[in-house]
Design a protein around this motif. Structure first.
Motif, mmCIF file in Angstrom:
data_model
loop_
_atom_site.group_PDB
_atom_site.id
_atom_site.type_symbol
_atom_site.label_atom_id
_atom_site.label_comp_id
_atom_site.label_asym_id
_atom_site.label_seq_id
_atom_site.Cartn_x
_atom_site.Cartn_y
_atom_site.Cartn_z
ATOM 1 N N THR A 1 -13.303 55.173 -21.457
ATOM 2 C CA THR A 1 -14.520 55.640 -20.788
ATOM 3 C C THR A 1 -14.177 56.531 -19.601
ATOM 4 O OG1 THR A 1 -15.705 53.653 -21.428
ATOM 5 C CG2 THR A 1 -16.608 54.886 -19.579
ATOM 6 N N LYS B 1 -18.825 69.951 -22.230
ATOM 7 C CA LYS B 1 -20.105 69.506 -22.792
ATOM 8 C C LYS B 1 -19.984 68.383 -23.838
ATOM 9 C CE LYS B 1 -24.566 71.252 -24.029
ATOM 10 N NZ LYS B 1 -25.414 72.368 -24.289
ATOM 11 N N ILE C 1 -19.286 65.315 -21.901
ATOM 12 C CA ILE C 1 -20.480 64.917 -21.150
ATOM 13 C C ILE C 1 -21.455 64.184 -22.068
ATOM 14 C CG2 ILE C 1 -22.530 65.819 -19.965
ATOM 15 C CD1 ILE C 1 -20.667 68.099 -18.899
ATOM 16 N N GLU C 2 -21.626 64.688 -23.288
ATOM 17 C CA GLU C 2 -22.524 64.050 -24.255
ATOM 18 C C GLU C 2 -21.989 62.695 -24.697
ATOM 19 O OE1 GLU C 2 -22.805 67.138 -27.202
ATOM 20 O OE2 GLU C 2 -24.216 68.307 -25.979
ATOM 21 N N LYS C 3 -20.690 62.575 -24.861
ATOM 22 C CA LYS C 3 -20.090 61.309 -25.289
ATOM 23 C C LYS C 3 -20.164 60.258 -24.182
ATOM 24 C CE LYS C 3 -15.918 59.299 -27.311
ATOM 25 N NZ LYS C 3 -14.617 59.593 -27.936
ATOM 26 N N PHE D 1 -22.263 59.864 -21.456
ATOM 27 C CA PHE D 1 -23.496 60.312 -20.794
ATOM 28 C C PHE D 1 -23.781 59.586 -19.486
ATOM 29 C CE2 PHE D 1 -24.438 57.352 -24.222
ATOM 30 C CZ PHE D 1 -25.153 56.346 -23.567
ATOM 31 N N ASN D 2 -23.112 58.468 -19.228
ATOM 32 C CA ASN D 2 -23.290 57.764 -17.956
ATOM 33 C C ASN D 2 -22.344 58.268 -16.864
ATOM 34 O OD1 ASN D 2 -25.398 56.059 -18.747
ATOM 35 N ND2 ASN D 2 -23.976 54.611 -19.692
ATOM 36 N N SER E 1 -20.752 60.452 -13.970
ATOM 37 C CA SER E 1 -21.259 61.346 -12.921
ATOM 38 C C SER E 1 -20.686 62.736 -13.162
ATOM 39 C CB SER E 1 -20.821 60.851 -11.537
ATOM 40 O OG SER E 1 -21.352 59.567 -11.292
ATOM 41 N N LEU E 2 -21.452 63.766 -12.815
ATOM 42 C CA LEU E 2 -21.021 65.155 -13.004
ATOM 43 C C LEU E 2 -20.929 65.857 -11.657
ATOM 44 C CD1 LEU E 2 -23.323 66.191 -15.998
ATOM 45 C CD2 LEU E 2 -21.010 65.247 -16.084
#
Length: 191
Positions: A41, A58, A61-63, A65-66, A68-69
């Motif tokens: 993770t 991307k 990010i989709e995989k 999704f929790n 932080s960005l």
């Protein structure tokens, strides 16, 4: 640290503004494989303001999704040539300009006000070194650019080193390349 997927410039095609160089047709496959192979993770995903790092990130990010960005203004490519003079040119067509820049040994030399000196680049990399040391220990994916990654790793390995322009040139252009979507583990130097 993860280098972005293949851009059109990496494919030896003409490119323009370094911040908006698009990825090549190969990028979706490279980025998808990268995300699919990641089993641990990720808690934090950092990417530069250049579109190619976000596009590479991307699928991750989709995989995750929790996660932080963070879009970092400090981890973009080293842009030492005047972008306006390099519009719609290939790496080969910029060769003479590159050689002229590196033959000037002044660390503070800027090719143009819109470009970056080696000193400014080193300052930016050192800022990120300080930043990553403030992050809590967690799983982090940083999407950046080969010159930045190469310089970051060397600074982490040699924290008190004073660089000459010749040394930076050698490090960026005369050592092993970091391929697109390669991961470089920096945890040994940031724990």
């Amino acid at each position: 640290m993860i280098r972005h997927a293949q851009s059109i410039a990496n494919a030896w095609l003409p490119s323009s503004d370094p911040a908006t160089i698009p990825l090549s047709n190969l990028w979706k496959e490279q980025a998808s494989i990268l995300a699919a192979n990641r089993t641990e993770t990720i808690d934090l995903i950092i990417y530069s303001q250049y579109i190619r790092t976000y596009e590479t990130a991307k699928p991750m990010i989709e995989k995750f999704f929790n996660a932080s960005l963070v879009q970092s203004p400090h981890i973009h490519e080293f842009t030492y040539l005047d972008p306006m003079q390099c519009m719609n040119t290939t790496m080969e067509q910029r060769k003479e300009a590159r050689e002229n820049f590196w033959n000037n040994e002044d660390l503070f030399h800027q090719d143009w006000p819109r470009s970056e000196s080696v000193d400014q680049f080193l300052t930016r990399v050192n800022f990120f070194v300080d930043y990553i040391h403030t992050l809590p220990a967690k799983s982090i994916a940083v999407f950046s650019h080969w010159q930045f990654i190469r310089m970051l790793v060397d600074i982490l390995k040699n924290p008190n080193k004073e660089y000459t322009k010749r040394e930076v040139n050698h490090l960026l252009y005369e050592t092993e390349d970091i391929q697109n979507c390669w991961c470089v583990d920096i945890t040994p130097w940031v724990q």
